[in-house]
Design a protein around this motif. Structure first.
Motif, PDB file in Angstrom:
ATOM      1  N   LYS A  32       0.831  -1.205   0.000  1.00  0.00           N
ATOM      2  CA  LYS A  32       0.000   0.000   0.000  1.00  0.00           C
ATOM      3  C   LYS A  32       0.864   1.252   0.000  1.00  0.00           C
ATOM      4  N   GLU A  33       1.894   1.265   0.821  1.00  0.00           N
ATOM      5  CA  GLU A  33       2.773   2.425   0.911  1.00  0.00           C
ATOM      6  C   GLU A  33       3.590   2.604  -0.364  1.00  0.00           C
ATOM      7  N   ALA A  34       4.041   1.498  -0.961  1.00  0.00           N
ATOM      8  CA  ALA A  34       4.827   1.579  -2.194  1.00  0.00           C
ATOM      9  C   ALA A  34       3.992   2.149  -3.334  1.00  0.00           C
ATOM     10  N   VAL A  35       2.745   1.691  -3.457  1.00  0.00           N
ATOM     11  CA  VAL A  35       1.863   2.208  -4.507  1.00  0.00           C
ATOM     12  C   VAL A  35       1.568   3.684  -4.265  1.00  0.00           C
ATOM     13  N   ARG A  36       1.302   4.037  -3.019  1.00  0.00           N
ATOM     14  CA  ARG A  36       1.013   5.441  -2.693  1.00  0.00           C
ATOM     15  C   ARG A  36       2.178   6.345  -3.066  1.00  0.00           C
ATOM     16  N   LYS A  37       3.374   5.930  -2.715  1.00  0.00           N
ATOM     17  CA  LYS A  37       4.558   6.752  -2.952  1.00  0.00           C
ATOM     18  C   LYS A  37       4.791   7.001  -4.437  1.00  0.00           C
ATOM     19  N   VAL A  38       4.574   5.976  -5.252  1.00  0.00           N
ATOM     20  CA  VAL A  38       4.824   6.107  -6.686  1.00  0.00           C
ATOM     21  C   VAL A  38       3.694   6.851  -7.392  1.00  0.00           C
ATOM     22  N   SER A  39       2.460   6.637  -6.951  1.00  0.00           N
ATOM     23  CA  SER A  39       1.309   7.187  -7.674  1.00  0.00           C
ATOM     24  C   SER A  39       0.945   8.615  -7.289  1.00  0.00           C
ATOM     25  N   ILE A 130      -7.640  -0.623 -14.031  1.00  0.00           N
ATOM     26  CA  ILE A 130      -6.792  -1.315 -14.998  1.00  0.00           C
ATOM     27  C   ILE A 130      -6.842  -2.817 -14.721  1.00  0.00           C
ATOM     28  N   PRO A 131      -7.411  -3.600 -15.637  1.00  0.00           N
ATOM     29  CA  PRO A 131      -7.481  -5.055 -15.440  1.00  0.00           C
ATOM     30  C   PRO A 131      -6.107  -5.707 -15.583  1.00  0.00           C
ATOM     31  N   GLN A 132      -5.890  -6.741 -14.796  1.00  0.00           N
ATOM     32  CA  GLN A 132      -4.680  -7.551 -14.880  1.00  0.00           C
ATOM     33  C   GLN A 132      -5.095  -9.019 -14.802  1.00  0.00           C
ATOM     34  N   PHE A 133      -4.281  -9.898 -15.388  1.00  0.00           N
ATOM     35  CA  PHE A 133      -4.597 -11.319 -15.396  1.00  0.00           C
ATOM     36  C   PHE A 133      -3.365 -12.138 -15.048  1.00  0.00           C
ATOM     37  N   THR A 134      -3.610 -13.310 -14.471  1.00  0.00           N
ATOM     38  CA  THR A 134      -2.542 -14.288 -14.305  1.00  0.00           C
ATOM     39  C   THR A 134      -2.924 -15.510 -15.128  1.00  0.00           C
ATOM     40  N   LEU A 135      -1.937 -16.267 -15.565  1.00  0.00           N
ATOM     41  CA  LEU A 135      -2.210 -17.409 -16.428  1.00  0.00           C
ATOM     42  C   LEU A 135      -2.925 -18.545 -15.709  1.00  0.00           C
ATOM     43  N   ASP A 136      -2.934 -18.517 -14.368  1.00  0.00           N
ATOM     44  CA  ASP A 136      -3.655 -19.569 -13.656  1.00  0.00           C
ATOM     45  C   ASP A 136      -5.090 -19.174 -13.338  1.00  0.00           C
ATOM     46  N   ALA A 155       1.927   9.727 -18.045  1.00  0.00           N
ATOM     47  CA  ALA A 155       1.391   9.288 -16.755  1.00  0.00           C
ATOM     48  C   ALA A 155       0.539   8.034 -16.917  1.00  0.00           C
ATOM     49  N   SER A 156      -0.242   7.975 -17.984  1.00  0.00           N
ATOM     50  CA  SER A 156      -1.085   6.801 -18.221  1.00  0.00           C
ATOM     51  C   SER A 156      -0.233   5.554 -18.406  1.00  0.00           C
ATOM     52  N   THR A 157       0.870   5.692 -19.140  1.00  0.00           N
ATOM     53  CA  THR A 157       1.781   4.564 -19.337  1.00  0.00           C
ATOM     54  C   THR A 157       2.407   4.144 -18.014  1.00  0.00           C
ATOM     55  N   ALA A 158       2.779   5.135 -17.206  1.00  0.00           N
ATOM     56  CA  ALA A 158       3.378   4.839 -15.905  1.00  0.00           C
ATOM     57  C   ALA A 158       2.389   4.106 -15.003  1.00  0.00           C
ATOM     58  N   LEU A 159       1.117   4.511 -15.038  1.00  0.00           N
ATOM     59  CA  LEU A 159       0.110   3.857 -14.206  1.00  0.00           C
ATOM     60  C   LEU A 159      -0.159   2.426 -14.677  1.00  0.00           C
ATOM     61  N   LEU A 160      -0.090   2.205 -15.985  1.00  0.00           N
ATOM     62  CA  LEU A 160      -0.245   0.845 -16.506  1.00  0.00           C
ATOM     63  C   LEU A 160       0.866  -0.057 -15.977  1.00  0.00           C
ATOM     64  N   PHE A 161       2.087   0.454 -16.009  1.00  0.00           N
ATOM     65  CA  PHE A 161       3.222  -0.324 -15.508  1.00  0.00           C
ATOM     66  C   PHE A 161       3.109  -0.534 -14.000  1.00  0.00           C
ATOM     67  N   LEU A 162       2.698   0.517 -13.301  1.00  0.00           N
ATOM     68  CA  LEU A 162       2.535   0.422 -11.853  1.00  0.00           C
ATOM     69  C   LEU A 162       1.465  -0.607 -11.497  1.00  0.00           C
ATOM     70  N   ALA A 163       0.374  -0.623 -12.261  1.00  0.00           N
ATOM     71  CA  ALA A 163      -0.706  -1.578 -12.000  1.00  0.00           C
ATOM     72  C   ALA A 163      -0.208  -3.013 -12.136  1.00  0.00           C
ATOM     73  N   ALA A 164       0.551  -3.276 -13.200  1.00  0.00           N
ATOM     74  CA  ALA A 164       1.073  -4.626 -13.420  1.00  0.00           C
ATOM     75  C   ALA A 164       2.038  -5.027 -12.307  1.00  0.00           C
ATOM     76  N   THR A 165       2.897  -4.091 -11.908  1.00  0.00           N
ATOM     77  CA  THR A 165       3.877  -4.371 -10.862  1.00  0.00           C
ATOM     78  C   THR A 165       3.198  -4.612  -9.522  1.00  0.00           C
ATOM     79  N   ALA A 167       0.028  -5.520  -8.973  1.00  0.00           N
ATOM     80  CA  ALA A 167      -0.773  -6.747  -9.006  1.00  0.00           C
ATOM     81  C   ALA A 167       0.114  -7.972  -8.815  1.00  0.00           C
ATOM     82  N   ASN A 168       1.245  -7.985  -9.504  1.00  0.00           N
ATOM     83  CA  ASN A 168       2.164  -9.113  -9.395  1.00  0.00           C
ATOM     84  C   ASN A 168       2.677  -9.276  -7.964  1.00  0.00           C
ATOM     85  N   ARG A 169       3.085  -8.158  -7.359  1.00  0.00           N
ATOM     86  CA  ARG A 169       3.620  -8.251  -5.999  1.00  0.00           C
ATOM     87  C   ARG A 169       2.519  -8.596  -4.997  1.00  0.00           C
ATOM     88  N   GLY A 170       1.323  -8.078  -5.240  1.00  0.00           N
ATOM     89  CA  GLY A 170       0.213  -8.383  -4.347  1.00  0.00           C
ATOM     90  C   GLY A 170      -0.104  -9.864  -4.310  1.00  0.00           C
TER      91      GLY A 170
END
Length: 220
Positions: A32-39, A130-136, A155-165, A167-170
């Protein structure tokens, strides 16, 4: 040319630093803190990263699907108490689409008016999911909200990358804590999901698989 090269080097350095900071997250609070700091520099005042629940999830279990977030607590209580998961346009979008959903677009289309109006009363007026998917088979929605949300291409591109990162870490954090719901997909459901990730519409998937469009929607 030199300035472009420097910009590319800075971008790579920033990306590497961001990924390292997320790799260091061990708990939902860390994430939560990492996302807040970047966004925050992009005008984000609230965010939420969560697994998209299916229709069989019990209402009392729905809050457990949140991986990280800074939604106002009173809004979160109302949202889950009134079971808005079933009618939330952002949830439905994350369940069936791959492109980002801007809430203003949903509002203009007349979708989910009640939920969007009530959310705005808690400061969640403008934002995107921003939707994200996992293969499982897991589907994840990452939402960013802010009255002054930066909508520039950068900014939109940065948020897309942030969303993927995020989601993966979550998912990694939840798996370490045995908190990820078990999802078993049938072969047909997996086929539909993979074609959806490729950007195919429901109709195109139905043609490819030789099934009806309604069947595709059911498998999603």
């Amino acid at each position: 040319m030199a300035s472009l090269k420097r910009a590319s080097q800075n971008l790579l350095a920033d990306t590497h630093a961001l990924m390292k900071s997320f790799e260091a997250c061990r708990t939902k609070a860390d994430l939560k803190e990492a996302v807040r700091k970047v966004s925050e520099p992009m005008g984000v005042t609230s965010h939420l990263v969560g697994i998209v629940p299916n229709g069989t999830v019990r209402p009392r279990d729905q809050p457990d699907y949140v991986l990280a977030g800074t939604w106002p607590s009173e809004w979160a209580k109302r949202y889950f108490a009134r079971q808005y998961v079933q009618d939330d346009p952002a949830i439905e979008h994350a369940r069936t689409r791959i492109e980002p959903l801007r809430w203003d677009s949903a509002r203009a289309a007349g979708v989910g008016q009640r939920i969007l109006q009530e959310a705005s009363e808690f400061g969640l007026s403008h934002g995107m999911t921003i939707p994200q998917f996992t293969l499982d088979g897991l589907k994840i929605g990452v939402s960013f909200s802010g009255d002054r949300l930066d909508t520039s291409p950068q900014a939109s591109t940065a948020l897309l990358f942030l969303a993927a990162t995020a989601a993966n870490r979550g998912i990694v954090i939840a798996q370490d804590g045995a908190g990820v719901p078990s999802v078993r997909l049938t072969m047909r459901e997996r086929e539909c999901l993979l074609w959806l990730i490729e950007g195919k519409t429901d109709w195109k998937i139905s043609v490819i698989l030789g099934i009806s469009r309604r069947a595709v929607e059911r498998h999603m």
